[in-house]
Design an enzyme around this catalytic site. Structure first.
Site, short mmCIF file in Angstrom:
data_model
loop_
_atom_site.label_atom_id
_atom_site.label_comp_id
_atom_site.label_asym_id
_atom_site.label_seq_id
_atom_site.Cartn_x
_atom_site.Cartn_y
_atom_site.Cartn_z
N ASP A 1 0.83 -1.20 0.00
CA ASP A 1 0.00 0.00 0.00
C ASP A 1 0.87 1.25 0.00
OD1 ASP A 1 -2.65 1.42 0.50
OD2 ASP A 1 -1.43 2.11 2.19
N GLU B 1 1.11 -0.42 -5.30
CA GLU B 1 0.10 0.61 -5.50
C GLU B 1 0.82 1.94 -5.71
OE1 GLU B 1 -3.73 2.65 -3.25
OE2 GLU B 1 -1.77 2.53 -2.31
#
Length: 703
Positions: free
Chosen positions: A355, A410
């Protein structure tokens, strides 16, 4: 754990007789990187320096990343308990807990020259002196603090929260008897050739207004995922986070599986059961930042502002209100790399979706930055090379030790070489997320009439990815489901989802359009958008509401913190049609493998007709996005001569279509070039429909 012989590492490239890498191998793949060779060399050199340092001081990266075997609570074969904690700023440390009546003086720890405190708790009558699942803390004395600092051990493996008492977590000494420890029964599935990801959150995986459990997910949701045809699960919000509404992105205990869903062994059972179904399981890992919690997090652990994090403003993320790791520190690297190893070894995860990678790559963390795609943005003075090097080391370590691991980044910036191996100067990820695709769909649904959709721009967005770097495509993820936004189905149908989704009611224009475009958008994204596909839980059937966790702003309501699987299970509701189509799409890909095939050849993107045609994996894909026009005998180019049979038909009755296309239709090629293809077929393609056809020589079965 033996190292892989098929490593993508620097050492392996040298063994195989290639030139000694210097970080510029990526230039051969992308000549536009030529002017930035010095930056590429510098990044690569820093990664190599760390690898050399760890070889000389820690016995290598593999041994260094086993920090969980040296720190935290370590039960010895004779049941003595050894506890170690790094807290360099503290002058004294004491272990306190239920085991000693919270005596703040009885169990003082010894500090070594590296700032590591240690204590050995001898076994009592042959049994551990600290009871299983009892509460425990470390009590620290630090300069400039007039009182004791009591913290949860940084490497603790279980913490619990009782909101009736306090939102602050309690640390637990997790040491179940050998007879009660979970034993994994199933082999990990082989590395999937095509990655079809079901992004899921355990807590919301129930129609009921509550926090669902690991066991409920195992029993109720895993069979759905298997039957839909997904082969990979991406689990969110597993690493422990004190604030449920953070969606799992404010981590306070990095080695603890969230106790709000159940016990650690319940998560192990979930992963093991998924493996038994042939499903790969990825963890959504958050190393981009950490909760600023002091009492139950890493923040100010030893009384300093800069133990795990950067000091001052550099160590704080102004938008996320969280702390930022110091990736250039030896012990921080040990903590983070060992964290990855822990989840792979202890819980048998198969890889990670990292993330917030954009925040890790840049000193500005992407705040207020609109990336233009100019290469200067990726190599300027705003790049955080310590963050870049950490990601290089993490991927190098993971791919060497676990040959089948999957890592996904990401990143919204488009950083070059993100998904190329370190031996070429890349960062080593396997996939990157195609974050521009869902943004385009939402923007168009908000701002454009259907007739104004630009087929050329749509195709460009879906195919605009770096050569040699694999991409996970998606029409919407959890980001588009959050409160304040709308899912695609809500943008398409809005209030009529509550009034006109019953099969007992007439098909309205709004619902007809919504069903049609929902299927077409997903199919186009699946076929054209990348080398992997992702769907967020519930969106496969057009979940009608956004996602909002219980918090003060909504009176702690669970109404939107749930996925209403009851809707798709009701045979009288049209949600079942979208669910069936999604299953068809996933299972057809499993048969024909287009995600693992070369990128599609787009032969037509006709803006006036609103028609897109492409070929991929031997399949012929035809889309008509026109809101009103249907086409009879529409001529479509195709390279291979022969007979074609429909394998996917968005207009089929079982998918809520109008049955205007006969799924038994066959198309025969004419030996005449068309749209720069060797042959053509003529098809009937009604408004807002799509078909995928296959040469009959390779036909397996139909949806």
């Amino acid at each position: 754990m033996a190292l892989s012989n098929a490593s993508n590492s620097v050492n392996q490239s040298v063994v195989q007789g290639q030139k000694v890498p210097d970080g510029t191998g990526v230039v051969d793949l992308d000549p536009w990187l030529g002017p930035f060779k010095d930056s590429l060399k510098r990044r690569f050199s820093k990664a190599q320096k760390w690898i050399k340092t760890l070889d000389e001081t820690e016995g290598g990266l593999e041994k260094f990343s086993r920090g969980y075997e040296c720190y935290g609570f370590l039960v010895q074969p004779n049941n003595d308990i050894l506890y170690r904690e790094w807290a360099p700023n503290a002058t004294k440390a004491f272990l306190i807990g239920d085991f000693n009546g919270w005596d703040r003086h009885s169990h003082e720890m010894k500090k070594n020259q590296f700032g590591v405190f240690e204590i050995l708790i001898p076994a009592a009558n042959g049994q551990p002196a600290i009871a299983h699942d009892s509460k425990i803390k470390i009590s620290l004395e630090a300069p400039m603090h007039g009182e004791r600092l009591e913290r949860l051990p940084a490497w603790i493996k279980r913490v619990t929260q009782d909101l009736n008492v306090s939102p602050v977590y309690d640390a637990r000494f997790w040491n179940p008897p050998g007879s009660e420890k979970y034993v994994f029964r199933n082999q990990k599935p082989p590395h999937p050739k095509s990655v079809r990801i079901y992004e899921a959150h355990v807590g919301i995986s129930s129609p009921e207004g509550k926090v669902a459990t690991y066991k409920e997910f195992t029993h109720n949701i895993l069979p759905r995922i298997r039957d839909l045809g997904y082969n990979t699960i991406q689990l969110m919000a597993i690493m422990e986070h004190a604030y449920y509404a953070s969606f799992g992105y404010q981590i306070n205990n990095f080695f603890a599986a969230s106790s709000r869903y159940g016990f650690p062994d319940d998560l192990k059972e979930l992963v093991d059961t998924a493996h038994g179904m042939g499903i790969t399981v990825l963890l959504d890992v958050v190393h981009s930042h950490a909760s600023k919690n002091v009492l139950d997090g890493l923040n100010e652990f030893d009384g300093s502002d800069h133990q795990y994090f950067h000091e001052g403003v550099k160590g704080r993320h102004e938008l996320w209100d969280s702390r930022l790791f110091n990736y250039g520190h030896h012990e921080v690297l040990r903590f983070l790399l060992s964290n990855l190893r822990f989840w792979m070894d202890e819980y048998q995860f198969d890889g990670f979706r990292f993330d917030g990678v954009t925040s890790m790559l840049y000193l500005h963390h992407g705040i207020g930055t609109g990336f233009s795609g100019g290469y200067h943005e990726y190599f300027g003075d705003q790049v955080d090379e310590e963050g870049v090097v950490y990601l290089m080391l993490a991927n190098e370590m993971l791919h060497n030790i676990y040959p089948d691991v999957i890592t996904i980044a990401e990143d919204v910036s488009g950083m070059p070489a993100l998904c190329l191996p370190l031996s070429l100067g890349g960062m080593g990820f396997d996939y990157r997320l195609a974050m521009a695709i869902p943004d385009l769909y939402i923007k168009w649904l908000k701002e454009k009439a259907d007739i104004d959709w630009d087929m050329g721009h749509l195709c460009y967005t879906l195919t605009n990815r770096r050569h040699g770097e694999k991409t996970i495509a998606y029409a919407e993820s959890h980001d588009q489901a959050l409160v304040g936004d709308k899912s695609l189905m809500m943008w398409l149908c809005d209030a009529e989802l509550y009034t006109n989704m019953s099969v007992m009611s007439p098909m309205t224009e709004v619902i007809g359009r919504g069903l049609a475009l929902h299927k077409m958008i997903r199919l186009l994204t699946h076929g054209l958008g990348g080398e992997g596909y992702l769907n967020f839980e519930g969106n496969e059937f057009g979940h009608p509401e956004w996602l909002d966790f219980p918090r003060e702003g909504n009176n702690n309501s669970f109404h939107y913190a749930r996925r209403q699987f009851n809707l798709v299970d009701d045979p009288l509701l049209r949600y079942k049609f979208l669910n069936e189509f999604d299953s068809c799409m996933q299972n057809t890909e499993a048969r024909y493998g287009w995600l693992a095939a070369d990128q599609a050849y787009v032969s037509l993107k006709h803006d006036a007709d609103k028609v897109i045609v492409f070929e991929r994996a031997g399949l012929l894909w035809i889309f008509n996005f026109h809101p009103t026009e249907s086409y009879t005998d529409y001529r479509v180019g195709v390279d291979r001569a022969g007979t074609y049979k429909i394998v996917v038909n968005t207009d089929a009755e079982q998918f809520g279509g109008f049955k205007n296309i006969d799924s038994a239709s066959r198309f025969f090629t004419t030996d005449m070039p068309w749209n720069e293809r060797k042959n053509f077929v003529q098809v009937y393609i009604p408004t807002r429909t799509a078909i995928v056809s296959l040469h009959t020589k390779h036909l397996i079965c139909l949806c």
